[in-house]
Design a protein around this motif. Structure first.
Motif, short mmCIF file in Angstrom:
data_model
loop_
_atom_site.label_atom_id
_atom_site.label_comp_id
_atom_site.label_asym_id
_atom_site.label_seq_id
_atom_site.Cartn_x
_atom_site.Cartn_y
_atom_site.Cartn_z
N ALA A 1 32.90 -22.42 -131.35
CA ALA A 1 34.02 -21.86 -130.50
C ALA A 1 33.77 -22.92 -129.18
CB ALA A 1 33.72 -20.79 -129.90
N ASP A 2 34.99 -23.13 -128.75
CA ASP A 2 35.19 -23.78 -127.37
C ASP A 2 34.80 -23.09 -126.21
OD1 ASP A 2 35.79 -26.43 -128.53
OD2 ASP A 2 38.03 -26.07 -128.53
N THR A 3 33.91 -23.15 -125.31
CA THR A 3 33.77 -22.54 -124.38
C THR A 3 33.62 -23.09 -123.04
OG1 THR A 3 31.50 -22.49 -124.66
CG2 THR A 3 32.50 -20.64 -125.78
N PRO A 4 34.44 -23.70 -122.30
CA PRO A 4 34.57 -24.36 -121.24
C PRO A 4 34.15 -23.45 -120.23
CG PRO A 4 36.95 -24.52 -121.84
CD PRO A 4 35.83 -23.64 -123.25
N ARG A 5 34.57 -22.01 -120.26
CA ARG A 5 34.33 -21.24 -119.08
C ARG A 5 32.90 -21.12 -118.92
NH1 ARG A 5 38.09 -17.07 -117.61
NH2 ARG A 5 39.23 -18.20 -116.34
N SER A 6 32.31 -20.85 -119.70
CA SER A 6 30.72 -20.52 -119.99
C SER A 6 30.18 -22.05 -119.03
CB SER A 6 30.03 -20.38 -121.16
OG SER A 6 30.15 -21.69 -122.11
N GLY A 7 30.25 -22.83 -119.37
CA GLY A 7 29.67 -24.03 -118.64
C GLY A 7 30.17 -23.84 -117.09
N GLN A 8 31.38 -23.58 -116.84
CA GLN A 8 31.84 -23.29 -115.32
C GLN A 8 30.91 -22.01 -114.92
OE1 GLN A 8 36.07 -23.19 -115.73
NE2 GLN A 8 36.27 -25.25 -115.61
N ALA A 9 30.86 -21.00 -115.64
CA ALA A 9 30.19 -19.88 -114.94
C ALA A 9 28.78 -20.28 -114.59
CB ALA A 9 30.35 -18.89 -116.22
N ARG A 10 28.02 -21.06 -115.55
CA ARG A 10 26.67 -21.31 -115.29
C ARG A 10 26.60 -22.27 -114.10
NH1 ARG A 10 24.32 -23.72 -120.41
NH2 ARG A 10 25.73 -24.98 -119.94
N LEU A 11 27.65 -23.22 -113.75
CA LEU A 11 27.50 -24.06 -112.72
C LEU A 11 27.98 -23.04 -111.58
CD1 LEU A 11 29.51 -27.17 -113.78
CD2 LEU A 11 27.05 -26.83 -113.16
N GLY A 12 28.95 -22.32 -111.69
CA GLY A 12 28.81 -21.14 -110.66
C GLY A 12 27.85 -20.38 -110.11
N ARG A 13 27.03 -19.89 -111.03
CA ARG A 13 25.68 -19.19 -110.89
C ARG A 13 24.79 -20.18 -110.05
NH1 ARG A 13 26.63 -17.16 -115.95
NH2 ARG A 13 24.87 -18.38 -116.76
N LEU A 14 24.69 -21.45 -110.74
CA LEU A 14 23.67 -22.26 -110.10
C LEU A 14 24.39 -22.58 -108.69
CD1 LEU A 14 22.72 -24.48 -113.17
CD2 LEU A 14 21.34 -22.84 -112.04
N ASP A 15 25.32 -22.87 -108.29
CA ASP A 15 25.72 -23.27 -107.13
C ASP A 15 25.47 -22.12 -106.33
OD1 ASP A 15 27.06 -24.84 -105.14
OD2 ASP A 15 28.92 -23.30 -105.30
N ALA B 1 23.33 -19.68 -106.46
CA ALA B 1 21.80 -19.58 -106.20
C ALA B 1 21.22 -20.72 -105.23
CB ALA B 1 20.99 -19.74 -107.72
N GLN B 2 21.79 -21.94 -105.49
CA GLN B 2 21.33 -22.72 -104.50
C GLN B 2 21.67 -22.77 -103.12
OE1 GLN B 2 22.85 -25.97 -103.21
NE2 GLN B 2 24.85 -25.40 -103.49
N ARG B 3 22.88 -22.03 -102.93
CA ARG B 3 23.46 -21.66 -101.78
C ARG B 3 22.67 -20.55 -101.09
NH1 ARG B 3 29.64 -22.32 -100.99
NH2 ARG B 3 30.01 -24.27 -102.16
N ARG B 4 22.28 -19.55 -101.83
CA ARG B 4 21.14 -18.56 -101.27
C ARG B 4 19.96 -19.10 -101.01
NH1 ARG B 4 24.02 -15.75 -104.85
NH2 ARG B 4 22.47 -15.90 -106.74
N ALA B 5 19.27 -20.09 -101.68
CA ALA B 5 18.04 -20.56 -101.48
C ALA B 5 18.25 -21.31 -100.06
CB ALA B 5 17.63 -21.50 -102.64
N GLY B 6 19.14 -22.10 -100.00
CA GLY B 6 19.59 -22.80 -98.68
C GLY B 6 19.56 -22.20 -97.53
N ARG B 7 20.25 -20.73 -97.59
CA ARG B 7 20.40 -19.90 -96.53
C ARG B 7 18.77 -19.46 -96.14
NH1 ARG B 7 25.41 -17.55 -99.20
NH2 ARG B 7 26.90 -18.90 -98.38
#
Length: 83
Positions: A8-22, A24-30
């Protein structure tokens, strides 16, 4: 579903993972750059003398207990006099 690979093509799952990582890294920076840091940086300077005092008290209590035990068992506590 991708007809070539059968997956199955799941381009959204990759974007969702990047969104979660983004997020998380923003919260860690704060957390790292938060204004509370200027109030907590002297904490180690307060903890070092406090742990030194606690160690000295515990060491004195240990030596006192060791001395009491040696008196109860009839063993001289002053080992320099024995030698």
């Amino acid at each position: 579903m991708n007809s070539d690979t059968g997956r199955a093509d799941t381009p959204r799952s990759g974007q969702a993972r990047l969104g979660r990582l983004d997020g998380a890294q923003r919260r860690a920076g704060r957390v790292l750059c938060c204004p509370w840091w200027d109030r907590l940086w002297p904490l180690p300077w307060y903890l070092i003398p406090a742990t030194g005092i606690i160690w000295a008290v515990l060491r004195a209590r240990y030596k006192h207990a060791l001395h009491q035990q040696s008196l109860e068992e009839g063993i001289p506590a002053d080992f320099d006099r024995i030698a």
